[in-house]
Write a protein that holds these residues in place. Structure first.
Motif, PDB file in Angstrom:
ATOM      1  N   TYR A  62       2.398  20.266 -45.304  1.00 14.62           N
ATOM      2  CA  TYR A  62       2.730  21.686 -45.309  1.00 14.62           C
ATOM      3  C   TYR A  62       2.813  22.242 -46.720  1.00 14.62           C
ATOM      4  N   SER A  63       3.252  21.435 -47.672  1.00 11.49           N
ATOM      5  CA  SER A  63       3.581  21.933 -49.014  1.00 11.49           C
ATOM      6  C   SER A  63       2.369  22.241 -49.879  1.00 11.49           C
ATOM      7  N   GLY A  64       1.218  21.676 -49.547  1.00 13.91           N
ATOM      8  CA  GLY A  64       0.043  21.825 -50.401  1.00 13.91           C
ATOM      9  C   GLY A  64      -0.132  20.703 -51.400  1.00 13.91           C
ATOM     10  N   ALA A  83       8.102  11.749 -51.517  1.00  9.83           N
ATOM     11  CA  ALA A  83       8.553  12.796 -52.432  1.00  9.83           C
ATOM     12  C   ALA A  83       9.396  13.853 -51.742  1.00  9.83           C
ATOM     13  N   ALA A  84       9.008  14.285 -50.546  1.00  4.43           N
ATOM     14  CA  ALA A  84       9.775  15.325 -49.860  1.00  4.43           C
ATOM     15  C   ALA A  84      11.173  14.832 -49.514  1.00  4.43           C
ATOM     16  N   ASP A  85      11.282  13.592 -49.062  1.00  4.29           N
ATOM     17  CA  ASP A  85      12.599  13.025 -48.767  1.00  4.29           C
ATOM     18  C   ASP A  85      13.471  13.019 -50.024  1.00  4.29           C
ATOM     19  N   LEU A  86      12.907  12.557 -51.131  1.00  3.95           N
ATOM     20  CA  LEU A  86      13.677  12.446 -52.364  1.00  3.95           C
ATOM     21  C   LEU A  86      14.075  13.818 -52.900  1.00  3.95           C
ATOM     22  N   LEU A  87      13.144  14.762 -52.901  1.00  6.62           N
ATOM     23  CA  LEU A  87      13.442  16.094 -53.422  1.00  6.62           C
ATOM     24  C   LEU A  87      14.484  16.799 -52.570  1.00  6.62           C
ATOM     25  N   ARG A 105      36.856  27.830 -57.114  1.00  7.36           N
ATOM     26  CA  ARG A 105      37.159  29.188 -57.570  1.00  7.36           C
ATOM     27  C   ARG A 105      37.664  30.073 -56.437  1.00  7.36           C
ATOM     28  N   THR A 106      37.095  29.879 -55.233  1.00  9.76           N
ATOM     29  CA  THR A 106      37.364  30.825 -54.141  1.00  9.76           C
ATOM     30  C   THR A 106      38.068  30.206 -52.942  1.00  9.76           C
ATOM     31  N   GLY A 107      38.063  28.872 -52.838  1.00 10.29           N
ATOM     32  CA  GLY A 107      38.614  28.212 -51.658  1.00 10.29           C
ATOM     33  C   GLY A 107      37.682  28.237 -50.464  1.00 10.29           C
ATOM     34  N   LYS A 108      36.500  28.786 -50.646  1.00 11.21           N
ATOM     35  CA  LYS A 108      35.567  28.967 -49.535  1.00 11.21           C
ATOM     36  C   LYS A 108      34.643  27.761 -49.383  1.00 11.21           C
ATOM     37  N   GLY A 109      34.464  27.297 -48.164  1.00 11.27           N
ATOM     38  CA  GLY A 109      33.508  26.241 -47.869  1.00 11.27           C
ATOM     39  C   GLY A 109      32.085  26.785 -47.860  1.00 11.27           C
ATOM     40  N   ALA A 110      31.144  26.003 -47.308  1.00 12.93           N
ATOM     41  CA  ALA A 110      29.743  26.430 -47.331  1.00 12.93           C
ATOM     42  C   ALA A 110      28.969  25.754 -46.212  1.00 12.93           C
ATOM     43  N   ALA A 111      27.946  26.450 -45.751  1.00  8.72           N
ATOM     44  CA  ALA A 111      26.966  25.889 -44.821  1.00  8.72           C
ATOM     45  C   ALA A 111      25.634  25.836 -45.559  1.00  8.72           C
ATOM     46  N   ILE A 112      25.222  24.649 -45.968  1.00 10.48           N
ATOM     47  CA  ILE A 112      24.031  24.478 -46.791  1.00 10.48           C
ATOM     48  C   ILE A 112      22.887  23.993 -45.910  1.00 10.48           C
ATOM     49  N   ASP A 113      21.763  24.659 -46.011  1.00  7.51           N
ATOM     50  CA  ASP A 113      20.604  24.408 -45.153  1.00  7.51           C
ATOM     51  C   ASP A 113      19.435  23.973 -46.035  1.00  7.51           C
ATOM     52  N   ILE A 114      19.084  22.690 -46.010  1.00 13.77           N
ATOM     53  CA  ILE A 114      18.005  22.134 -46.825  1.00 13.77           C
ATOM     54  C   ILE A 114      16.828  21.789 -45.924  1.00 13.77           C
ATOM     55  N   SER A 115      15.631  22.180 -46.332  1.00 16.57           N
ATOM     56  CA  SER A 115      14.403  21.927 -45.576  1.00 16.57           C
ATOM     57  C   SER A 115      13.479  21.034 -46.389  1.00 16.57           C
ATOM     58  N   LEU A 116      13.005  19.942 -45.783  1.00 19.02           N
ATOM     59  CA  LEU A 116      12.035  19.079 -46.458  1.00 19.02           C
ATOM     60  C   LEU A 116      10.813  19.867 -46.904  1.00 19.02           C
ATOM     61  N   VAL A 117      10.306  20.725 -46.010  1.00 16.39           N
ATOM     62  CA  VAL A 117       9.089  21.487 -46.315  1.00 16.39           C
ATOM     63  C   VAL A 117       9.328  22.413 -47.500  1.00 16.39           C
ATOM     64  N   GLU A 118      10.467  23.084 -47.536  1.00 12.81           N
ATOM     65  CA  GLU A 118      10.722  24.042 -48.613  1.00 12.81           C
ATOM     66  C   GLU A 118      11.025  23.332 -49.929  1.00 12.81           C
ATOM     67  N   SER A 119      11.731  22.214 -49.880  1.00 14.81           N
ATOM     68  CA  SER A 119      11.965  21.458 -51.112  1.00 14.81           C
ATOM     69  C   SER A 119      10.650  20.972 -51.695  1.00 14.81           C
ATOM     70  N   MET A 120       9.762  20.479 -50.834  1.00 14.81           N
ATOM     71  CA  MET A 120       8.482  19.970 -51.308  1.00 14.81           C
ATOM     72  C   MET A 120       7.582  21.103 -51.786  1.00 14.81           C
ATOM     73  N   THR A 121       7.627  22.241 -51.101  1.00 15.93           N
ATOM     74  CA  THR A 121       6.777  23.372 -51.492  1.00 15.93           C
ATOM     75  C   THR A 121       7.249  23.983 -52.801  1.00 15.93           C
ATOM     76  N   ARG A 122       8.574  24.006 -53.032  1.00 11.24           N
ATOM     77  CA  ARG A 122       9.062  24.488 -54.330  1.00 11.24           C
ATOM     78  C   ARG A 122       8.545  23.619 -55.466  1.00 11.24           C
ATOM     79  N   PHE A 123       8.419  22.333 -55.214  1.00  5.75           N
ATOM     80  CA  PHE A 123       7.855  21.396 -56.183  1.00  5.75           C
ATOM     81  C   PHE A 123       6.441  21.826 -56.593  1.00  5.75           C
ATOM     82  N   MET A 124       5.766  22.543 -55.706  1.00  5.79           N
ATOM     83  CA  MET A 124       4.396  22.995 -55.975  1.00  5.79           C
ATOM     84  C   MET A 124       4.343  24.352 -56.669  1.00  5.79           C
ATOM     85  N   ALA A 125       5.491  24.889 -57.078  1.00  6.07           N
ATOM     86  CA  ALA A 125       5.521  26.229 -57.675  1.00  6.07           C
ATOM     87  C   ALA A 125       4.566  26.398 -58.859  1.00  6.07           C
ATOM     88  N   PRO A 126       4.397  25.406 -59.762  1.00  2.54           N
ATOM     89  CA  PRO A 126       3.459  25.609 -60.870  1.00  2.54           C
ATOM     90  C   PRO A 126       2.011  25.811 -60.418  1.00  2.54           C
TER      91      PRO A 126
END
Length: 311
Positions: A62-64, A83-87, A105-126
């Motif tokens: 998917y990432s190119g 690479a996608a797993d590691l990134l 700073r705020t006491g606020k928790g978080a819901a973090i959403d990580i995508s293999l496809v998006e992490s790998m595609t960001r790697f292709m930004a250059p």
């Protein structure tokens, strides 16, 4: 009880499975509103692909990166490591630490959403950004499409090496090291832009020179001349690299008299390489410490959980 005490929970199943097991953010944050919930999935928790299964191979497609890897006349190639797993794992760690800072700073928790496809595609930004800006397609080139004119592998008399002549000073030092300072002064090659125009001719000349001597002789010469160059290591050569061991990047742990090789983070704090203090635990090895010391369960409670198959 573990969630109530936890700072971060990391899950690696699709949103449907998270909800089925009640380990999604909504369920767990009800027990601990300050929880940092990190989800790693193939396509993210929302969108039309959210419930599709995914592996590293699928994400690379998917990432190119597969389309851009390999020789121009060859087929697309997967990267030689997951690479996608590691990134995605690195992105999860970075995001979790950022969320910890925000929570302080705020006491606020978080819901973090990580995508293999998006992490790998960001790697292709250059590669992706120039295409998005110009609309021009880019094709795989065997890694020879850098803005640096000479930036590629070369064969020597025995083993290949890599060479990057990234600026005019390096260009001159390279030819000085080869004993041909006059070649560097050719006005047709005076700038990187001109060298890119004549790349094929220059590559042919360099290739003809480098096959005259073995790799290690060239690397010693280029090290002295401060020319960026290096070997193309096999895995056994990485394992034998003295410099990596001296820096603490490659090391070993001892478990029951057995040597357990380890690969470090490649991160140093205050001059010290960060490394594991204990070997990877066996399944359930730390149950007593986690459930007893951390949660305060009695030994008979832990034994009962073990008998019933909960742990």
């Amino acid at each position: 009880k573990m969630v109530e005490k936890a700072d971060i929970v990391l899950v690696n199943v699709t949103g449907r499975v998270q909800r089925k097991l009640a380990i999604d953010h909504a369920a767990l944050s009800a027990a601990n509103p300050a929880l940092i919930h990190v989800s790693i999935t193939g396509f993210g928790l929302a969108g039309e692909r959210a419930e599709m299964p995914c592996y590293d191979l699928i994400a690379e497609g998917y990432s190119g990166v597969m389309d851009m890897t390999g020789e121009p006349d060859g087929p697309p190639q997967k990267v030689g490591t997951p690479a996608a797993d590691l990134l995605a794992g690195e992105d999860a760690a970075l995001a979790a630490l950022a969320a910890m800072v925000r929570r302080q700073r705020t006491g606020k928790g978080a819901a973090i959403d990580i995508s293999l496809v998006e992490s790998m595609t960001r790697f292709m930004a250059p590669r992706l950004m120039p295409h998005l800006g110009s609309g021009e397609p880019l094709r795989r080139s065997g890694g020879r499409d850098s803005v640096i004119a000479i930036y590629q592998p070369f064969e020597t008399a025995d083993l290949p090496l890599t060479l990057g002549l990234g600026n005019n000073g390096i260009w001159q030092r390279f030819w000085d090291a080869l004993g041909d300072a006059e070649f560097a002064k050719n006005p047709d090659y005076a700038t990187n832009a001109l060298r890119r125009q004549h790349r094929a001719d220059i590559v042919n000349v360099i290739a003809g020179r480098l096959v005259e001597r073995p790799r290690d002789e060239w690397l010693a010469l280029f090290t002295t001349a401060r020319v960026p160059a290096g070997p193309i290591y096999r895995l056994d050569e990485i394992g034998a690299d003295v410099a990596l061991r001296r820096r603490g990047f490659l090391y070993a742990l001892n478990r029951d008299g057995l040597r357990v090789p380890q690969v470090g983070l490649g991160i140093q704090f205050d001059g010290q390489s960060e490394a594991a203090n204990h070997p990877p635990p066996r399944m359930g090895e730390d149950n007593a410490a986690v459930l007893g010391d951390w949660l305060g369960l009695a030994s008979n409670e832990i034994e009962a959980m073990s008998r019933t198959g909960i742990i």
